[in-house]
Design an enzyme around this catalytic site. Structure first.
Site, mmCIF file in Angstrom:
data_model
loop_
_atom_site.group_PDB
_atom_site.id
_atom_site.type_symbol
_atom_site.label_atom_id
_atom_site.label_comp_id
_atom_site.label_asym_id
_atom_site.label_seq_id
_atom_site.Cartn_x
_atom_site.Cartn_y
_atom_site.Cartn_z
ATOM 1 N N ASN A 1 0.872 -1.185 0.000
ATOM 2 C CA ASN A 1 0.000 0.000 0.000
ATOM 3 C C ASN A 1 0.905 1.231 0.000
ATOM 4 O O ASN A 1 1.459 1.592 1.026
ATOM 5 C CB ASN A 1 -0.888 -0.029 1.253
ATOM 6 N N TRP A 2 1.028 1.829 -1.183
ATOM 7 C CA TRP A 2 1.938 2.971 -1.303
ATOM 8 C C TRP A 2 1.345 4.255 -0.718
ATOM 9 O O TRP A 2 2.019 5.284 -0.669
ATOM 10 C CB TRP A 2 2.270 3.220 -2.773
ATOM 11 N N LYS A 3 0.064 4.209 -0.363
ATOM 12 C CA LYS A 3 -0.619 5.423 0.154
ATOM 13 C C LYS A 3 -0.427 6.566 -0.844
ATOM 14 O O LYS A 3 -0.566 6.346 -2.035
ATOM 15 C CB LYS A 3 -0.111 5.748 1.557
ATOM 16 N N SER B 1 2.853 -1.638 10.274
ATOM 17 C CA SER B 1 4.294 -1.713 10.563
ATOM 18 C C SER B 1 4.952 -3.042 10.203
ATOM 19 O O SER B 1 5.946 -3.430 10.816
ATOM 20 C CB SER B 1 4.565 -1.372 12.033
ATOM 21 N N GLU C 1 -6.262 -3.764 10.478
ATOM 22 C CA GLU C 1 -5.149 -2.862 10.789
ATOM 23 C C GLU C 1 -5.422 -2.118 12.098
ATOM 24 O O GLU C 1 -6.203 -1.162 12.113
ATOM 25 C CB GLU C 1 -4.957 -1.837 9.663
ATOM 26 N N HIS D 1 -9.836 2.510 4.513
ATOM 27 C CA HIS D 1 -8.599 2.575 5.315
ATOM 28 C C HIS D 1 -8.807 3.551 6.467
ATOM 29 O O HIS D 1 -9.512 4.562 6.316
ATOM 30 C CB HIS D 1 -7.430 3.015 4.422
HETATM 31 P P1 PGA Z 1 2.467 0.782 7.585
HETATM 32 O O1 PGA Z 1 1.046 1.011 6.877
HETATM 33 O O2 PGA Z 1 3.004 -0.525 7.087
HETATM 34 O O3 PGA Z 1 3.282 1.958 7.125
HETATM 35 O O4 PGA Z 1 2.229 0.784 9.055
HETATM 36 C C1 PGA Z 1 0.171 -0.055 6.683
HETATM 37 C C2 PGA Z 1 -1.145 0.448 6.152
HETATM 38 O O5 PGA Z 1 -1.657 1.441 6.683
HETATM 39 O O6 PGA Z 1 -1.713 -0.166 5.226
#
Ligand code: PGA
Length: 234
Positions: free
Chosen positions: A9-11, A193, A156, A101
């Site tokens: 997930n590159w956001k 994380s 999450e 999300h």
């Molecule tokens: P993160 O994000 O691995 O940077 O904690 C995960 C996500 O929000 O999908």
């Protein structure tokens, strides 16, 4: 033996040039030392990166199987709404859509009703959904509307996202178990994380089918190391 699903997930990171470079770089890394991970890798990226990644994937004979996904969709199938990206615009480009999300629920006030409406829009258009939840109440809302939901649930815990520390994997596994008790045919991913050091603690858990990787997916080397670990196990 189960082979864990890996989702990046590159956001809201990477412009199209950076996206193309990421794909080229990970391909080179993998050519030098193949990760032995032959499953589809779900790559959920910003809308603007999708066409260039689709083109680049066609050109590269890569050895890693990427399948593209988006990270959100407009509520309506098609409607004049300035600034929105509709399912009709995107459906020929991606297979998956992340919905709900916690960053969208918190920062853009996405409600459970809105998430459910988006699930329906995706389902009507043949797209697979990856619905994020961080608590049982959000799960219940999905179940009320879609009692036999069978795509992905991405669990999450908010406190783990971007914190550098995964949730206690036993707790995540219990949560995944509860989700599967209610939704028998769904696949459950854990996110928050995940990196190359801690992925082993999660993917070995009985009820967890895979992981979503945010921060550690942005660097091709650190993302490849996750694939490499999982490939070695399978
Ligand atoms: P993160 O994000 O691995 O940077 O904690 C995960 C996500 O929000 O999908």
């Amino acid at each position: 033996m189960k082979i864990p699903i890996i989702l990046a997930n590159w956001k809201s990171f990477k412009n199209p040039d950076e996206a193309k470079k990421w794909l080229e770089d990970i391909t080179i890394i993998n050519k030098l030392k193949p990760a032995n991970y032959h499953e589809n890798i779900i790559l959920c990226v910003p809308f603007i990166d999708i066409p260039v990644l689709k083109e680049t994937l066609k050109q590269l004979s890569q050895g890693l199987n990427f399948v593209l996904g988006a990270q959100n969709i407009s509520l309506e199938e098609e409607k004049p709404e300035t600034g929105e990206t509709t399912v009709k615009m995107i459906k020929d480009y991606v297979f998956y859509i992340i919905l709900g999300h916690s960053e969208r629920r918190t920062n853009f006030n996405e409600t459970e009703e809105m998430v459910n409406k988006k699930i329906k829009t995706c389902q009507d258009n043949g797209l697979k959904t990856i619905v994020c939840i961080s608590n049982m109440q959000q799960l219940k809302s999905i179940i009320r509307e879609f009692p036999s939901y069978k795509d992905f649930i991405l669990y999450e815990p908010i406190s783990a996202i971007g914190s550098g520390k995964i949730e206690d994997a036993k707790v995540s596994n219990e949560m995944a178990k509860k989700i599967k008790q209610d939704l028998k045919n769904t696949k459950v991913l854990y996110g928050g994380s995940v990196n190359a050091e801690n992925v082993k603690n999660i993917v070995n858990k009985e009820f967890i089918d895979g992981v979503a990787v945010g921060g550690a997916s942005l660097n091709p080397q650190s993302f490849w190391e996750i694939l490499e670990y999982v490939g070695r196990k399978s």
